[in-house]
Write an enzyme that holds these catalytic residues in place. Sequence first.
Site, PDB file in Angstrom:
ATOM      1  N   ALA A  17       0.807  -1.220   0.000  1.00  0.00           N
ATOM      2  CA  ALA A  17       0.000   0.000   0.000  1.00  0.00           C
ATOM      3  C   ALA A  17       0.840   1.269   0.000  1.00  0.00           C
ATOM      4  O   ALA A  17       0.325   2.357  -0.226  1.00  0.00           O
ATOM      5  CB  ALA A  17      -0.934  -0.001   1.206  1.00  0.00           C
ATOM      6  N   ARG A  35       9.818   7.178  -3.071  1.00  0.00           N
ATOM      7  CA  ARG A  35      11.203   7.247  -3.556  1.00  0.00           C
ATOM      8  C   ARG A  35      11.347   6.785  -5.013  1.00  0.00           C
ATOM      9  O   ARG A  35      12.366   7.008  -5.637  1.00  0.00           O
ATOM     10  CB  ARG A  35      12.099   6.407  -2.623  1.00  0.00           C
ATOM     11  N   LYS A  89       4.114  -7.150 -41.737  1.00  0.00           N
ATOM     12  CA  LYS A  89       3.149  -6.834 -40.678  1.00  0.00           C
ATOM     13  C   LYS A  89       1.838  -7.554 -40.960  1.00  0.00           C
ATOM     14  O   LYS A  89       1.366  -7.537 -42.094  1.00  0.00           O
ATOM     15  CB  LYS A  89       2.909  -5.325 -40.643  1.00  0.00           C
ATOM     16  N   ALA A 123       9.388  -6.091 -63.470  1.00  0.00           N
ATOM     17  CA  ALA A 123      10.080  -5.115 -62.638  1.00  0.00           C
ATOM     18  C   ALA A 123       9.405  -3.752 -62.766  1.00  0.00           C
ATOM     19  O   ALA A 123       9.053  -3.334 -63.861  1.00  0.00           O
ATOM     20  CB  ALA A 123      11.536  -5.029 -63.053  1.00  0.00           C
TER      21      ALA A 123
HETATM   22  C1  UD1 Z   1      11.016  -2.029   5.789  1.00  0.00           C
HETATM   23  C2  UD1 Z   1      11.278  -2.367   7.244  1.00  0.00           C
HETATM   24  C3  UD1 Z   1      12.769  -2.517   7.450  1.00  0.00           C
HETATM   25  C4  UD1 Z   1      13.311  -3.600   6.541  1.00  0.00           C
HETATM   26  C5  UD1 Z   1      12.935  -3.339   5.094  1.00  0.00           C
HETATM   27  C6  UD1 Z   1      13.249  -4.571   4.269  1.00  0.00           C
HETATM   28  C7  UD1 Z   1       9.473  -1.307   8.511  1.00  0.00           C
HETATM   29  C8  UD1 Z   1       9.091  -0.179   9.371  1.00  0.00           C
HETATM   30  N1  UD1 Z   1      10.733  -1.324   8.073  1.00  0.00           N
HETATM   31  O1  UD1 Z   1      11.617  -0.760   5.527  1.00  0.00           O
HETATM   32  O2  UD1 Z   1      13.052  -2.857   8.803  1.00  0.00           O
HETATM   33  O3  UD1 Z   1      14.715  -3.685   6.692  1.00  0.00           O
HETATM   34  O4  UD1 Z   1      11.541  -3.065   4.946  1.00  0.00           O
HETATM   35  O5  UD1 Z   1      13.016  -4.347   2.913  1.00  0.00           O
HETATM   36  O6  UD1 Z   1       8.663  -2.170   8.258  1.00  0.00           O
HETATM   37  N2  UD1 Z   1       3.618  -0.373   3.145  1.00  0.00           N
HETATM   38  C9  UD1 Z   1       2.242  -0.401   3.266  1.00  0.00           C
HETATM   39  N3  UD1 Z   1       1.622   0.555   4.013  1.00  0.00           N
HETATM   40  C10 UD1 Z   1       2.305   1.533   4.658  1.00  0.00           C
HETATM   41  C11 UD1 Z   1       3.720   1.543   4.536  1.00  0.00           C
HETATM   42  C12 UD1 Z   1       4.335   0.578   3.780  1.00  0.00           C
HETATM   43  O7  UD1 Z   1       1.570  -1.272   2.712  1.00  0.00           O
HETATM   44  O8  UD1 Z   1       1.660   2.364   5.316  1.00  0.00           O
HETATM   45  C13 UD1 Z   1       4.279  -1.397   2.309  1.00  0.00           C
HETATM   46  C14 UD1 Z   1       5.054  -0.801   1.160  1.00  0.00           C
HETATM   47  O9  UD1 Z   1       4.236  -0.726  -0.002  1.00  0.00           O
HETATM   48  C15 UD1 Z   1       6.210  -1.790   0.974  1.00  0.00           C
HETATM   49  C16 UD1 Z   1       6.367  -2.416   2.349  1.00  0.00           C
HETATM   50  O10 UD1 Z   1       5.214  -2.102   3.087  1.00  0.00           O
HETATM   51  O11 UD1 Z   1       5.886  -2.790   0.032  1.00  0.00           O
HETATM   52  C17 UD1 Z   1       7.609  -1.895   3.084  1.00  0.00           C
HETATM   53  O12 UD1 Z   1       7.514  -0.485   3.215  1.00  0.00           O
HETATM   54  P1  UD1 Z   1       8.762   0.452   2.931  1.00  0.00           P
HETATM   55  O13 UD1 Z   1       8.355   1.849   3.152  1.00  0.00           O
HETATM   56  O14 UD1 Z   1       9.380   0.097   1.661  1.00  0.00           O
HETATM   57  O15 UD1 Z   1       9.710   0.021   4.139  1.00  0.00           O
HETATM   58  P2  UD1 Z   1      11.288   0.123   4.204  1.00  0.00           P
HETATM   59  O16 UD1 Z   1      11.667   1.514   4.478  1.00  0.00           O
HETATM   60  O17 UD1 Z   1      11.892  -0.536   3.033  1.00  0.00           O
HETATM   61 CA    CA Z   2      11.141  -1.312   1.085  1.00  0.00          CA
END
Ligand code: UD1
Ligand code: CA
Length: 480
Positions: free
Chosen positions: A11, A16, A365, A437
């Site tokens: 979600a 980034r 094509k 031709a």
């Molecule tokens: C997260 C972990 C981190 C770990 C890393 C591994 C947490 C707080 N941190 O960091 O410890 O080392 O993954 O890859 O969990 N997402 C949601 N809803 C939200 C926020 C995030 O569904 O409100 C989903 C994102 O879409 C993503 C996943 O959760 O697929 C991880 O979120 P992301 O923000 O990428 O966490 P990281 O900073 O990578």
């Molecule tokens: Ca991540």
Amino acid sequence: MNTYATVVLAAGKGTRMRSTSPKVLHPLAGMPLLGYVLNAIEAIPSTDTFASLAATTTTSRPVVVLGHATAQVEATFGQRCLYAIQEEQLGTGHAVLAACPVVDELDPIPRTILVCYGDTPLISNDMLARVLVEHLARRATITFLTAHTEAPSDYGRVVRNAGGRVQAIVEVKRATEEQKRISEVNSGVYCFDRTWLWPALEALPRNAAGEYYLTDLIGIASSQGREIATVSGALEETIGINDRVQLAAAEQLLRRRILEHHMYAGVTIIDPSTTYIDAGVCIGSDTVILPGTMITGKTVIGSACRIGPATTIDQSTIGDRCVIRNSALEETTLEEGVSIGPFSHCRQGAYLARNVRMGNFAEVKNSYVGAETDMHHFSYLGDATLGEHVNIGAGAITCNYDGVRKNPTVIGDGAFIGSDTMLVAPVTVGEHAKTGAGSVVRHDVPPGAVVVGVPARVLRLRTPQPHPNDSSTTEGSKKE
Ligand code: UD1
Ligand code: CA
């Protein structure tokens, strides 16, 4: 009976990535990130690691937590998963909580919740199985996957006490300098005991960053004296994609895996560093892939082919023993023994039957080209149907577009289309007919006839054919 449900977090806004499409739909070797995670989840029961539990364990479709652009993700994955909506993205802990109502509707209600992230596409089925098996064997409250890296990274750090017991996961943003130097990191795969997880998530406090971190549960379980187990895996498998630099790094790792898979299966890849093959591609043994080649989509290539150099093939089916040099093919089908190039282009709907020879600077094509046909130089076939053993002379083209409609051209078996012939469609050239031709053919050419000129007129209605018994008799030489 063991029961587990898998919750995939997808979600997050993926800020980034700086993209208008959801992060989990970004493709890696031609497949969206989330597709890899789902593949791994679906293949857990078939792993050797899981074999001892397979008979006594059941699961259901994975529950994917979505936030924005839900329609796009649901359109891509459809019935493959169940969906939960996290209205506001308040962190990974909050996201798992959003899955709670969907999980509780499952029948039977699972005892174990396996959580993974939609942005870790290199995770393997075996690694997920290992976490699950360890969790069940240890009867732990939480089991999670860790990896080791000395390099600076944005992974959460795993904090252990002097006795080695896990105390917490600390996110880099909140880590002290000393904690940042910890080499054991959180890979983002967890198993939880559901009866503990739901109330713990409800009680999870919002942290200083204004979010509910799933990782904070580790510290909470530790302070309660709960059993926390870890499984250690390769960092490479758990690489999380947060930005496009990491996307490219993952692509490189995955690409190498894909190429090695083909090489072990009998495909020669002359230069892996300049060869790009998507995840969904199948290639037969003894095929040789030359440098600078890109094979994408659901392409199937037969055995003993020679592909490249500098060739792109997308969504196509290539038979055995084909040779394709410096050319581009999209949505094309080749039967066996076809040769193409250098510098030719097959576009959508091109079908080249057995042993067709399509040389340089040619384009086909939406056309069927019959077996053993030759079109060696500078020619274009669009919306055409050709028989077998046709010869398309240099520079001959089908004028298929009249500015409004695309019109068909039909060319019979054994016809000879002279150099620079313009076939003004709709038009039919009969079997064994010939065009001179430079002729501009505006009307149908009867079988066996010879036409020449601009506009083309009939020169002979049938080519003289030697009579089997009398060499002086000709057949069909009558003029009409
Ligand atoms: C997260 C972990 C981190 C770990 C890393 C591994 C947490 C707080 N941190 O960091 O410890 O080392 O993954 O890859 O969990 N997402 C949601 N809803 C939200 C926020 C995030 O569904 O409100 C989903 C994102 O879409 C993503 C996943 O959760 O697929 C991880 O979120 P992301 O923000 O990428 O966490 P990281 O900073 O990578
Ligand atoms: Ca991540």
